[in-house]
Design an enzyme around this catalytic site. Sequence first.
Site, PDB file in Angstrom:
ATOM      1  N   TYR A 218       0.841  -1.076  -0.015  1.00 34.51           N
ATOM      2  CA  TYR A 218      -0.052   0.092  -0.024  1.00 34.51           C
ATOM      3  C   TYR A 218       0.937   1.196  -0.087  1.00 34.51           C
ATOM      4  O   TYR A 218       0.517   2.338  -0.561  1.00 34.51           O
ATOM      5  CB  TYR A 218      -0.665  -0.030   1.201  1.00 34.51           C
ATOM      6  N   SER A 249      -1.959  -5.551  -7.603  1.00 35.35           N
ATOM      7  CA  SER A 249      -2.018  -4.208  -6.491  1.00 35.35           C
ATOM      8  C   SER A 249      -2.719  -5.068  -5.400  1.00 35.35           C
ATOM      9  O   SER A 249      -3.260  -6.037  -5.358  1.00 35.35           O
ATOM     10  CB  SER A 249      -2.903  -3.433  -6.883  1.00 35.35           C
ATOM     11  N   ASP A 250      -2.383  -4.318  -4.100  1.00 32.70           N
ATOM     12  CA  ASP A 250      -3.060  -4.705  -2.857  1.00 32.70           C
ATOM     13  C   ASP A 250      -4.480  -3.968  -3.241  1.00 32.70           C
ATOM     14  O   ASP A 250      -4.599  -3.193  -4.094  1.00 32.70           O
ATOM     15  CB  ASP A 250      -2.232  -4.228  -1.654  1.00 32.70           C
ATOM     16  N   TRP A 251      -5.279  -4.350  -2.381  1.00 25.39           N
ATOM     17  CA  TRP A 251      -6.808  -4.154  -2.468  1.00 25.39           C
ATOM     18  C   TRP A 251      -7.165  -2.716  -2.442  1.00 25.39           C
ATOM     19  O   TRP A 251      -6.772  -2.096  -1.236  1.00 25.39           O
ATOM     20  CB  TRP A 251      -7.546  -5.178  -1.546  1.00 25.39           C
ATOM     21  N   GLY A 252      -7.376  -2.024  -3.503  1.00 27.89           N
ATOM     22  CA  GLY A 252      -7.787  -0.510  -3.576  1.00 27.89           C
ATOM     23  C   GLY A 252      -6.431   0.168  -3.395  1.00 27.89           C
ATOM     24  O   GLY A 252      -6.579   1.345  -2.772  1.00 27.89           O
TER      25      GLY A 252
END
Length: 720
Positions: A218, A249-252
């Site tokens: 993130y 990607s990481d979430w969001g």
Amino acid sequence: MNPPEEAGQRAQATEEQMTDDERFSLLVAVMGTNDLITVRDERIPEGTPMSAGYVPGVPRLGVPALLMSDASLGVTNPGYREGDTATALPAGIALGASFNPALARESGGMVGREARSRGFNVMLAGGVNLARDPRNGRNFEYISEDPLLTAVLVAESISGIQAEGVISTIKHFTLNCNETNRHWLDAVIDPAAHRESDLLAFEIAIERAKPGSVMTAYNKINGEYAGGNSELLQGALKGAWGYPGWVMSDWGATASWEYALGGLDQDCGSQIDVMMWGAEAFAQPLRDAYANGSLPKERLSDMVRRILRSIYAVGVDSWGAPPEVDMARHHEIALETAREGIVLLKNDGILPLASDTTARIAVVGGHAQVGVPAGTGSSAVVPPGGYAEVIRVGGPSFMGAMRNLYLLPSAPLDELRKLLPDAEIEFDPGMNPAEAALLARRSDVVIAFGIRVEGEGFDSADLSLPWGQDAVIEAVAAANPNTIVVLETGNPVAMPWRDNVKAVIEAWYPGQAGGQAIAEILTGAINPSGRLPVTFPAGLAQTPRPDLPCLAEPWGTPVTIEYTEGAEVGYRWFAQQGEQPLYAFGHGLSYTTFDYSDFLVQGGDTVTVTFAVTNTGGRRGADVPQVYLTGAPDGARMRLLGFERVDLEPGESTQVTVTADPRLLARFDSQAGQAGQAGQAGQAGQWRVTAGTYRVALGSAADSLRLSGETTLEGVLFGP
Ligand code: BGC
């Protein structure tokens, strides 16, 4: 795994037949419905098992949909699927403490089988962030503070998953080493030191296990968000290391379509992009960029081919019948990991408790009558039969909703009663020091539990035990000199009561069989063999950052953490500073004793050491001899060069050989060599072994070096 060239060729052939719509559809993973996302995204067909991520397939070309689930500690289910439970392994740090690659492989296989039997073909596993800060809320999910130990174990776990035909990630690339304000955190580090630490853990694990995907972090690294960090993604990962899989990607975590130019191949948890950044970056914005020529066709094809390549390499497109899932066997793997991960830190002769004891034993605190704690956040696994209890803890920011005290079944109190049938065991909840002392005073032995809630989205403010548990332990220890403390934490903690207790055990978050494993260690049914995968500091003043800059700031505040310790993480830092920790990396006691002899150090291309280990005590046990670099011609430094877990009968000896990965002897020279391969951006640099004398030591812990020797190496430059 299928042959890499074949997977690459098939990926190219398939991608060439795709329409642009099909290509774009592979680049976004949407979350299923759960407590956070309450409306089913229309991109997910009805009947699909809900999970952390869904990517539609391309049926006409035989490309399967990707169904992604967390994670390393078992198949999770944070409200996605009614009643679906799975084997809950101990924390990653407990696996780290086992120093046992074979066990990591087995637990990976377990996760892979349970994933596949549910139709999940991508596991968001392989957490490798180094434990740089004992406050980091997610250290329990990862393995250790050392790049080699972390890489070796995580590689086995990933290989175990992928051997079941399920893609595994490795995450979070890179430096997601603190949780506070992780979306706004700039992790600043010297690039060469980064290569010798966190990046080295990724590099070695990726080489060994070939994970299908790398998940970015993130945070920012040196000013650039991880997801769009071209120096790391194009330069190091895809350039210098030639990584052929895909970067998700990481979430969001995808703020902009331009991350695609920096090396990101897939945007995951895209609905959270909307909450965080106002739009799904890889939906319309990426298509617009393609339409106006900002995203080149070659890059779009490359993104798609990387995903397809991993599908083919791991064999996700050619699943046969679902694997047999033997839940009893999987429970045994969780139990064995807990047994091998528990570390006996201190023992003034009180342990093990005799199995026929008739003593009056007080068990105090830690919800030991209910179960054992687990870490919170995306890695939390609902065990068969469900949690023993969930206590809502909460906290500031939306992350507070995820913060619970999860108690897994296998209550230590019940398990102790089973193994000590003649003892008189009474329980005190540890609510009040004075009340706990009443029971302690009329008992022969006290077993006091100390627990913490640690997890995603939160760093601990300090090293203390919450809810006044330190005061309870102080009080029972003052009332009864025969006090044993069992810690169930995800990180090192302070032990203000240490000198007043007879024994201390660190059981971490020990998983669904944890209570049994704790009772077995206390009663000697199992000989403790865990070794600390992280240094226990005497206090935060000894660590590189006594004050964590962002800790006081509200969620959403941009923060910078300067990882000025660079590559000198954990025991390396303590050696450099000449500080003595509370308990050193590698420390762990046994109910038997071991002796080391015949230590021989040889040079050549790298350092090779041989030695003998003998069990000199009266019972069978496992030891983990550790080989460290302690001196080099280009500057003093400490590096774990190798280790071996050996299981020996009384009087038995075994011969061990450790050959060092030359990168652990070298320094990374950012100026040496050419720019990364294949015309990729940036990342010059090579590894430099300086000619001269290398000192090497064999120890039972980083602060307990027993034999040493030296050898000379010729200078060499290699890499990238
Ligand atoms: C975590 C990841 C996880 C993802 C999907 C994120 O919040 O950082 O480790 O895989 O969620 O659940």
